[in-house]
Write an enzyme that holds these catalytic residues in place. Structure first.
Site, PDB file in Angstrom:
ATOM      1  N   CYS A 160      32.353 -42.574  24.099  1.00 44.04           N
ATOM      2  CA  CYS A 160      33.063 -42.884  25.346  1.00 44.04           C
ATOM      3  C   CYS A 160      34.039 -44.023  25.059  1.00 44.04           C
ATOM      4  O   CYS A 160      34.031 -44.622  24.001  1.00 44.04           O
ATOM      5  CB  CYS A 160      32.076 -43.342  26.406  1.00 44.04           C
ATOM      6  SG  CYS A 160      30.762 -42.164  26.720  1.00 44.04           S
ATOM      7  N   ARG A 201      38.688 -40.467  23.466  1.00 40.74           N
ATOM      8  CA  ARG A 201      37.294 -40.743  23.067  1.00 40.74           C
ATOM      9  C   ARG A 201      36.310 -39.930  23.907  1.00 40.74           C
ATOM     10  O   ARG A 201      35.118 -39.895  23.622  1.00 40.74           O
ATOM     11  CB  ARG A 201      36.988 -42.238  23.201  1.00 40.74           C
ATOM     12  CG  ARG A 201      37.841 -43.147  22.331  1.00 40.74           C
ATOM     13  CD  ARG A 201      37.544 -44.603  22.616  1.00 40.74           C
ATOM     14  NE  ARG A 201      36.175 -44.945  22.234  1.00 40.74           N
ATOM     15  CZ  ARG A 201      35.831 -45.390  21.023  1.00 40.74           C
ATOM     16  NH1 ARG A 201      36.755 -45.536  20.095  1.00 40.74           N
ATOM     17  NH2 ARG A 201      34.581 -45.663  20.729  1.00 40.74           N
ATOM     18  N   TRP A 223      32.207 -39.216  27.530  1.00 41.23           N
ATOM     19  CA  TRP A 223      31.834 -37.993  26.819  1.00 41.23           C
ATOM     20  C   TRP A 223      30.344 -37.852  27.044  1.00 41.23           C
ATOM     21  O   TRP A 223      29.550 -38.661  26.551  1.00 41.23           O
ATOM     22  CB  TRP A 223      32.151 -38.108  25.329  1.00 41.23           C
ATOM     23  CG  TRP A 223      31.843 -36.868  24.558  1.00 41.23           C
ATOM     24  CD1 TRP A 223      32.444 -35.654  24.676  1.00 41.23           C
ATOM     25  CD2 TRP A 223      30.842 -36.717  23.554  1.00 41.23           C
ATOM     26  NE1 TRP A 223      31.903 -34.763  23.801  1.00 41.23           N
ATOM     27  CE2 TRP A 223      30.908 -35.372  23.104  1.00 41.23           C
ATOM     28  CE3 TRP A 223      29.906 -37.558  22.988  1.00 41.23           C
ATOM     29  CZ2 TRP A 223      30.069 -34.873  22.105  1.00 41.23           C
ATOM     30  CZ3 TRP A 223      29.077 -37.063  21.992  1.00 41.23           C
ATOM     31  CH2 TRP A 223      29.156 -35.734  21.566  1.00 41.23           C
ATOM     32  N   ASN A 232      29.140 -47.450  26.105  1.00 40.50           N
ATOM     33  CA  ASN A 232      29.444 -46.482  25.056  1.00 40.50           C
ATOM     34  C   ASN A 232      28.276 -46.531  24.085  1.00 40.50           C
ATOM     35  O   ASN A 232      27.941 -47.588  23.556  1.00 40.50           O
ATOM     36  CB  ASN A 232      30.747 -46.829  24.333  1.00 40.50           C
ATOM     37  CG  ASN A 232      30.989 -45.888  23.153  1.00 40.50           C
ATOM     38  OD1 ASN A 232      30.577 -44.729  23.181  1.00 40.50           O
ATOM     39  ND2 ASN A 232      31.630 -46.385  22.109  1.00 40.50           N
ATOM     40  N   GLY A 233      27.628 -45.375  23.888  1.00 34.85           N
ATOM     41  CA  GLY A 233      26.514 -45.319  22.943  1.00 34.85           C
ATOM     42  C   GLY A 233      25.394 -44.483  23.526  1.00 34.85           C
ATOM     43  O   GLY A 233      25.612 -43.655  24.411  1.00 34.85           O
ATOM     44  N   LYS A 254      39.178 -26.411  11.536  1.00 32.19           N
ATOM     45  CA  LYS A 254      40.437 -26.695  12.245  1.00 32.19           C
ATOM     46  C   LYS A 254      40.735 -25.603  13.262  1.00 32.19           C
ATOM     47  O   LYS A 254      41.047 -25.857  14.410  1.00 32.19           O
ATOM     48  CB  LYS A 254      41.597 -26.816  11.259  1.00 32.19           C
ATOM     49  CG  LYS A 254      41.706 -28.117  10.533  1.00 32.19           C
ATOM     50  CD  LYS A 254      42.248 -29.259  11.358  1.00 32.19           C
ATOM     51  CE  LYS A 254      41.297 -30.297  11.863  1.00 32.19           C
ATOM     52  NZ  LYS A 254      40.100 -30.687  11.255  1.00 32.19           N
ATOM     53  N   GLU A 284      37.986 -25.552  16.181  1.00 31.88           N
ATOM     54  CA  GLU A 284      37.848 -26.674  17.129  1.00 31.88           C
ATOM     55  C   GLU A 284      39.043 -26.799  18.063  1.00 31.88           C
ATOM     56  O   GLU A 284      38.901 -27.358  19.143  1.00 31.88           O
ATOM     57  CB  GLU A 284      37.579 -27.986  16.410  1.00 31.88           C
ATOM     58  CG  GLU A 284      38.671 -28.519  15.539  1.00 31.88           C
ATOM     59  CD  GLU A 284      38.299 -29.864  14.935  1.00 31.88           C
ATOM     60  OE1 GLU A 284      37.580 -30.644  15.563  1.00 31.88           O
ATOM     61  OE2 GLU A 284      38.729 -30.131  13.807  1.00 31.88           O
ATOM     62  N   HIS A 309      28.079  -9.940  -0.123  1.00 32.62           N
ATOM     63  CA  HIS A 309      26.603  -9.959  -0.082  1.00 32.62           C
ATOM     64  C   HIS A 309      26.087 -10.031   1.350  1.00 32.62           C
ATOM     65  O   HIS A 309      25.104 -10.704   1.627  1.00 32.62           O
ATOM     66  CB  HIS A 309      26.094 -11.146  -0.911  1.00 32.62           C
ATOM     67  CG  HIS A 309      26.445 -11.037  -2.351  1.00 32.62           C
ATOM     68  ND1 HIS A 309      25.799 -10.193  -3.234  1.00 32.62           N
ATOM     69  CD2 HIS A 309      27.434 -11.621  -3.066  1.00 32.62           C
ATOM     70  CE1 HIS A 309      26.353 -10.286  -4.430  1.00 32.62           C
ATOM     71  NE2 HIS A 309      27.346 -11.151  -4.354  1.00 32.62           N
ATOM     72  N   LYS A 359      36.640 -37.865  19.706  1.00 28.06           N
ATOM     73  CA  LYS A 359      37.274 -38.256  18.439  1.00 28.06           C
ATOM     74  C   LYS A 359      36.270 -38.839  17.460  1.00 28.06           C
ATOM     75  O   LYS A 359      36.373 -38.622  16.272  1.00 28.06           O
ATOM     76  CB  LYS A 359      38.377 -39.278  18.690  1.00 28.06           C
ATOM     77  CG  LYS A 359      39.128 -39.708  17.425  1.00 28.06           C
ATOM     78  CD  LYS A 359      39.775 -38.524  16.715  1.00 28.06           C
ATOM     79  CE  LYS A 359      40.481 -38.938  15.443  1.00 28.06           C
ATOM     80  NZ  LYS A 359      40.900 -37.723  14.659  1.00 28.06           N
TER      81      LYS A 359
HETATM   82  C1  AGP Z   1      37.366 -33.062  12.632  1.00 28.40           C
HETATM   83  O1  AGP Z   1      38.590 -32.462  13.053  1.00 28.40           O
HETATM   84  C2  AGP Z   1      36.451 -33.350  13.778  1.00 28.40           C
HETATM   85  N1  AGP Z   1      37.104 -34.100  14.775  1.00 28.40           N
HETATM   86  C3  AGP Z   1      35.115 -33.897  13.322  1.00 28.40           C
HETATM   87  O2  AGP Z   1      34.525 -32.918  12.485  1.00 28.40           O
HETATM   88  C4  AGP Z   1      35.149 -35.233  12.543  1.00 28.40           C
HETATM   89  O3  AGP Z   1      35.700 -35.019  11.270  1.00 28.40           O
HETATM   90  C5  AGP Z   1      33.709 -35.721  12.381  1.00 28.40           C
HETATM   91  O4  AGP Z   1      33.164 -35.934  13.668  1.00 28.40           O
HETATM   92  C6  AGP Z   1      33.603 -37.011  11.559  1.00 28.40           C
HETATM   93  O5  AGP Z   1      34.303 -38.033  12.205  1.00 28.40           O
HETATM   94  P1  AGP Z   1      34.612 -39.386  11.366  1.00 28.40           P
HETATM   95  O6  AGP Z   1      35.476 -38.990  10.212  1.00 28.40           O
HETATM   96  O7  AGP Z   1      35.317 -40.285  12.343  1.00 28.40           O
HETATM   97  O8  AGP Z   1      33.300 -39.941  10.913  1.00 28.40           O
END
Ligand code: AGP
Length: 610
Positions: A2, A27, A75, A99-100, A487, A490, A506, A605
């Site tokens: 968040c 976020r 979030w 946040n957490g 990519k 998501e 396989h 993010k």
């Molecule tokens: C990647 O496009 C995603 N947003 C996600 O997989 C991200 O790479 C992952 O959550 C790790 O985040 P970080 O690199 O900030 O640790």
């Protein structure tokens, strides 16, 4: 994850909250809210939805002339997106944003309910507010109540808190989740990260674990967990509001794809010495350190883990160091064998991913040297690792990482070259060829691939008509396929799987039917023949194949429905060119589908909960 923000000072707090929250939306954006002191009362306006929904609500319930406020964009973790689960939460004299994740919130909730607390929401955050309020009712001291309640909570938190009876004061504390303290010309701020405060100030202080902050219009005091007070050591960020804005691109993701050439240069050039050799001494890592490394465990999540898969190939092929890659959330639960001479490398763009942070702490608890590859400076993972190498990609706002992953891969390439050179696996000439390739060939190759937008658009026009897409590749190309699949998934929400090209037959090839899109990546000369036979296997079952292949290979006539040629000025150039292509294909596909490219559904993010 968040986003939280807070302000106290001489200016109107509400416009600052709204501006900061609009930046923090990346976020998390399930719900949003603010609490502001108005005529010594604390008024809360919050709702499900994005910042626009809050603006709407504030038109109906305006908050006039407030100079002290906290805000939050959510979030969802505990309790779905709803008005009642939105932050801020108030219990008694305490209003807070969080946040957490409070891991023991159920036990705390039960014991507080026995004391008569009636909860309005399903969130762990409301339990934290009730706990702090309970402590405050006994001590009458905001700082003491925050400290006492923090000691009872397990998990990660960053709180922004208002107390009834303390007009103009914002309190805050962090443990495991990031929190920035900042000083502006008209007051003091807290925020989850600096991007939210760039419109107001550049002076910041990254709070350390368990530090409590008491902000008033006249100043900010930090209270350490033992009660001593310290003054913040203010630093000045190099970020600018523009660097956190779109710069004319239609999406942050597109901007960040285009920033990759420069980001790679910024990430590798400080690690190339005057002789053109790989050198991490500016990061405090001397060549002698690399000689102590006998095996490497790379630990990360998502795309960062996929960058680790690229690193695995380089570290084993170039530096001959046995390397493994673990998903961070799995790392601790199958106790890894960490022999003498192990090095755990954690990779994280945000530097705050809880799973990765937990793995880092596990390695440190077991006495294993740790190295973090991080983009966001002064973050928890960067601070807690024994050593850190920053990728200088600049702020990455789009949830789907591009330049973050790209610069992680470039730094891993440099590390592999440094180890190989230090241990005599490669000589000066070979090492210089690698650094030159990363510094010159790779940016040029990415630039070249950025001009093929129409080709990617054409491929995307086919992909949007399908529910299932496959990426296939061998060796390094399988690693790239993993990132390609993520990519596409998501940001376009199309199901996509990466498969080792030789493995498809396989079992999974049974899913291939006439028209199924299969994208085959081939950057390695030696693997083309085998990959081509895999392409024939799927084409014979009707697959529509796009071949992303180096431009110096004799491909048979009509090798695929679409062919994207990759520059071959060097091995690294070809790999980063392929990376650019798969990023752009995902972007064009999501664009055609009208998806929210920078803020895909259900994502955030940085995931600061385990
Ligand atoms: C990647 O496009 C995603 N947003 C996600 O997989 C991200 O790479 C992952 O959550 C790790 O985040 P970080 O690199 O900030 O640790």
């Amino acid at each position: 994850m968040c986003g939280i923000i807070g302000y106290t000072g001489t200016a109107n707090a509400i416009p600052k909250m709204m501006k900061g929250l609009s930046v923090l939306e990346y976020r998390g954006y399930d719900s949003v809210g603010i609490a502001a002191q108005e005529n010594s009362k604390t008024k809360i306006v919050k709702c499900k939805g994005r910042i626009g929904a809050l603006e709407e609500k504030l038109r109906d319930q305006p908050i006039e002339g407030s100079h002290c406020a906290i805000g939050h964009t959510r979030w969802a973790t505990h309790g779905g997106p709803s008005d009642k689960n939105a932050h801020p939460h108030r219990v008694g004299a305490v209003t807070l944003v969080h946040n957490g994740i409070i891991e023991n919130y159920k036990d705390l909730r039960a014991s507080l309910a026995e004391k008569g607390v009636i909860f309005q929401s399903e969130t762990d955050t409301e339990v934290a507010a009730a706990l702090i309020n309970d402590c405050f009712a006994q001590s009458g001291d905001p700082v003491a109540s925050i400290r006492e309640a923090s000691e009872k909570m397990k998990g990660a938190f960053a709180f922004g808190i208002l107390f009834e009876g303390y007009p103009g004061e914002v309190f805050a504390v962090r443990r495991g989740s990031p929190l920035i303290l900042a000083r502006g010309k008209d007051g003091y701020y807290i925020a989850s990260d600096m991007t939210a405060l760039l419109p107001f100030t550049k002076e910041y202080y990254a709070l350390k674990e368990n530090q409590i902050v008491r902000l008033s219009p006249g100043g900010g005091r930090i209270v350490l967990s033992d009660g001593t007070k310290i003054a913040p050591q203010w630093e000045t960020t190099t970020m600018t509001p523009e660097s956190a804005q779109k710069g004319g691109y239609s999406h942050f993701m597109l901007k960040e794809i285009h920033e990759q050439p420069g980001a790679v240069v910024k990430s590798v050039s400080p690690r190339i010495n005057a002789d053109g050799l790989p050198d991490f001494s500016s990061d405090g890592i001397e060549p002698a350190f690399w000689q102590t490394v006998k095996s490497i465990q790379i630990v990360a999540c998502g795309s960062a883990m996929h960058a680790g898969l690229v690193g695995l190939r380089l570290l084993e092929d170039l530096a001959k160091v046995p390397t493994s890659v673990s998903i961070a959330s799995e790392f601790r639960y199958h106790p890894p064998i960490l022999p003498e001479g192990s090095l755990v490398i954690v990779i994280s763009q945000s530097g705050e991913t809880a799973d990765t942070l937990a793995a880092l702490r596990y390695a440190k608890e077991n006495g294993i040297p740790t190295l973090a590859i991080v983009n966001a400076v002064e973050t928890t993972i960067a601070r807690e690792a024994d050593r850190r190498i920053y990728t200088f990609a600049g702020p990455e706002i789009a949830v789907a990482t591009t330049k973050g992953y790209c610069t992680q891969a470039s730094v891993l390439w440099m590390i592999a070259a440094a180890i190989a050179h230090t241990t005599g696996r490669i000589d000066d000439a070979q090492a210089k060829a690698i650094t030159r390739s990363l510094l010159c060939d790779v940016p040029a190759a990415i630039e070249q691939m950025l001009t093929l937008e129409n080709r990617y658009h054409k491929i995307a026009r086919n992909l949007i008509n399908h529910e299932h897409v496959f990426y296939i590749g061998r060796g390094m190309d399988y690693a790239l396929s993993m990132e390609a699949a993520l990519k596409l998934k998501e940001i376009s929400y199309i199901h996509c799987e990466a498969y080792a090209a030789g493995e498809l037959k396989h079992g999974t090839i049974s899913l291939v039917e006439p028209g199924t899109p299969v994208l085959a990546i081939c950057t390695e000369q030696a693997l083309l023949e085998k990959t081509e036979s895999n392409i024939r296997e799927v084409r014979s079952r009707g697959a529509q194949v796009t071949l992303i292949v180096r431009d110096d290979l004799p491909t048979p006539p009509d090798p695929a429905e679409e062919v994207i040629l990759l520059p071959t000025s060097s091995e690294a150039a070809t790999v980063f060119a392929a990376l650019t292509a798969i990023q752009y294909i995902a972007y064009e596909t999501a664009l055609l589908l009208g998806c929210d490219i920078d803020r895909p559904r259900n994502l955030a993010k940085s995931v600061t909960v385990e």
